[in-house]
Design a protein around this motif. Structure first.
Motif, PDB file in Angstrom:
ATOM      1  N   ILE A  63      22.949  36.631  12.621  1.00 19.40           N
ATOM      2  CA  ILE A  63      23.585  35.833  13.672  1.00 19.40           C
ATOM      3  C   ILE A  63      24.884  35.236  13.169  1.00 19.40           C
ATOM      4  N   PHE A  64      24.843  34.670  11.981  1.00 17.52           N
ATOM      5  CA  PHE A  64      26.018  34.014  11.426  1.00 17.52           C
ATOM      6  C   PHE A  64      27.191  34.981  11.274  1.00 17.52           C
ATOM      7  N   VAL A  65      26.906  36.187  10.852  1.00 18.10           N
ATOM      8  CA  VAL A  65      27.962  37.181  10.647  1.00 18.10           C
ATOM      9  C   VAL A  65      28.519  37.694  11.975  1.00 18.10           C
ATOM     10  N   MET A  66      27.694  37.802  13.001  1.00 22.90           N
ATOM     11  CA  MET A  66      28.128  38.409  14.255  1.00 22.90           C
ATOM     12  C   MET A  66      28.547  37.413  15.332  1.00 22.90           C
ATOM     13  N   ILE A  67      28.592  36.131  15.003  1.00 24.90           N
ATOM     14  CA  ILE A  67      29.100  35.147  15.957  1.00 24.90           C
ATOM     15  C   ILE A  67      30.621  35.243  15.981  1.00 24.90           C
ATOM     16  N   PRO A  68      31.212  35.249  17.162  1.00 28.72           N
ATOM     17  CA  PRO A  68      32.678  35.220  17.241  1.00 28.72           C
ATOM     18  C   PRO A  68      33.187  33.796  17.010  1.00 28.72           C
ATOM     19  N   TRP A  69      33.338  33.423  15.762  1.00 27.05           N
ATOM     20  CA  TRP A  69      33.750  32.064  15.399  1.00 27.05           C
ATOM     21  C   TRP A  69      35.180  31.813  15.849  1.00 27.05           C
ATOM     22  N   PRO A  70      35.441  30.611  16.368  1.00 33.06           N
ATOM     23  CA  PRO A  70      36.802  30.309  16.832  1.00 33.06           C
ATOM     24  C   PRO A  70      37.837  30.267  15.709  1.00 33.06           C
ATOM     25  N   PHE A  71      37.421  29.972  14.487  1.00 33.15           N
ATOM     26  CA  PHE A  71      38.370  29.859  13.384  1.00 33.15           C
ATOM     27  C   PHE A  71      38.663  31.198  12.706  1.00 33.15           C
ATOM     28  N   LYS A  91      40.112  35.004  12.701  1.00 38.20           N
ATOM     29  CA  LYS A  91      41.035  35.838  13.464  1.00 38.20           C
ATOM     30  C   LYS A  91      40.319  37.118  13.883  1.00 38.20           C
ATOM     31  N   ASP A  92      40.903  37.826  14.796  1.00 41.12           N
ATOM     32  CA  ASP A  92      40.308  39.055  15.315  1.00 41.12           C
ATOM     33  C   ASP A  92      38.926  38.812  15.909  1.00 41.12           C
ATOM     34  N   PHE A  93      38.835  37.811  16.796  1.00 43.21           N
ATOM     35  CA  PHE A  93      37.653  37.473  17.584  1.00 43.21           C
ATOM     36  C   PHE A  93      36.388  37.279  16.766  1.00 43.21           C
ATOM     37  N   GLY A  94      36.524  36.699  15.583  1.00 45.89           N
ATOM     38  CA  GLY A  94      35.371  36.269  14.813  1.00 45.89           C
ATOM     39  C   GLY A  94      34.747  37.276  13.882  1.00 45.89           C
ATOM     40  N   ARG A  95      35.390  38.368  13.642  1.00 44.03           N
ATOM     41  CA  ARG A  95      34.784  39.391  12.790  1.00 44.03           C
ATOM     42  C   ARG A  95      35.072  39.118  11.337  1.00 44.03           C
ATOM     43  N   TRP A  96      34.107  39.372  10.492  1.00 43.24           N
ATOM     44  CA  TRP A  96      34.226  39.162   9.051  1.00 43.24           C
ATOM     45  C   TRP A  96      34.814  40.378   8.356  1.00 43.24           C
ATOM     46  N   PHE A  97      34.771  41.532   8.968  1.00 39.79           N
ATOM     47  CA  PHE A  97      35.183  42.766   8.301  1.00 39.79           C
ATOM     48  C   PHE A  97      36.351  43.394   8.995  1.00 39.79           C
TER      49      PHE A  97
END
Length: 157
Positions: free
Chosen positions: A141-149, A151-157
């Protein structure tokens, strides 16, 4: 029609804010399981209720996300209505495929973890089921949440 879009906007904000409740409940259930395993505690009603609330709230979050998936402006059909290809647009693909699929898997893991904990006879195994399944789900869940902070709509990769 404006009322419909206002409802979708409200649901989007609720879904976005509700993630913090789900994350908090999952973290608390995991911490409770770790402390209880380390302290060799018996399975308490409070632990069961905490795990249950994490399960219930995560399912509510999935339900809100499912409504947004089918009716929202970033869901499965939004890019089709605009004439764009979902798979060639990274943002559309993230919301229409990757985010939704990962969240379904995460909620399934939470459900399995809770169900297995109920079936275990040994208290330590009850906590271990919650710890293992809830931790994997939390990470997903933590990795796939589109976090506001991010860039690129919350993606880690």
């Amino acid at each position: 029609m404006a009322k419909f879009f206002s409802m979708i906007t409200g649901l989007t904000h609720l879904h976005s804010s509700f993630r913090y409740v789900v994350l908090l409940l999952l973290v608390l259930a995991i911490i409770d399981a770790v402390i209880s395993i380390a302290g060799d505690k018996t399975y308490r009603k409070q632990s069961k209720m905490l795990a249950l609330f994490a399960l219930i709230f995560s399912h509510i979050q999935l339900l809100m996300g499912s409504v947004l998936y089918f009716l929202g402006n970033r869901g499965a059909f939004a890019s089709l209505l605009e004439g764009a290809s979902t798979m060639s647009n990274p943002e559309a693909r993230f919301f229409a495929v990757e985010h939704m699929l990962a969240m379904i898997v995460a909620i399934a893991l939470i459900t399995v973890g809770y169900s297995r904990s109920k079936k275990q006879e040994v208290d330590k195994k009850k906590y271990a089921s919650i710890l293992m399944f809830y931790s994997i789900a939390l990470l997903l869940i933590f990795v796939m949440i589109p976090w506001p902070f991010m860039k690129d709509f919350g993606r880690w990769f």
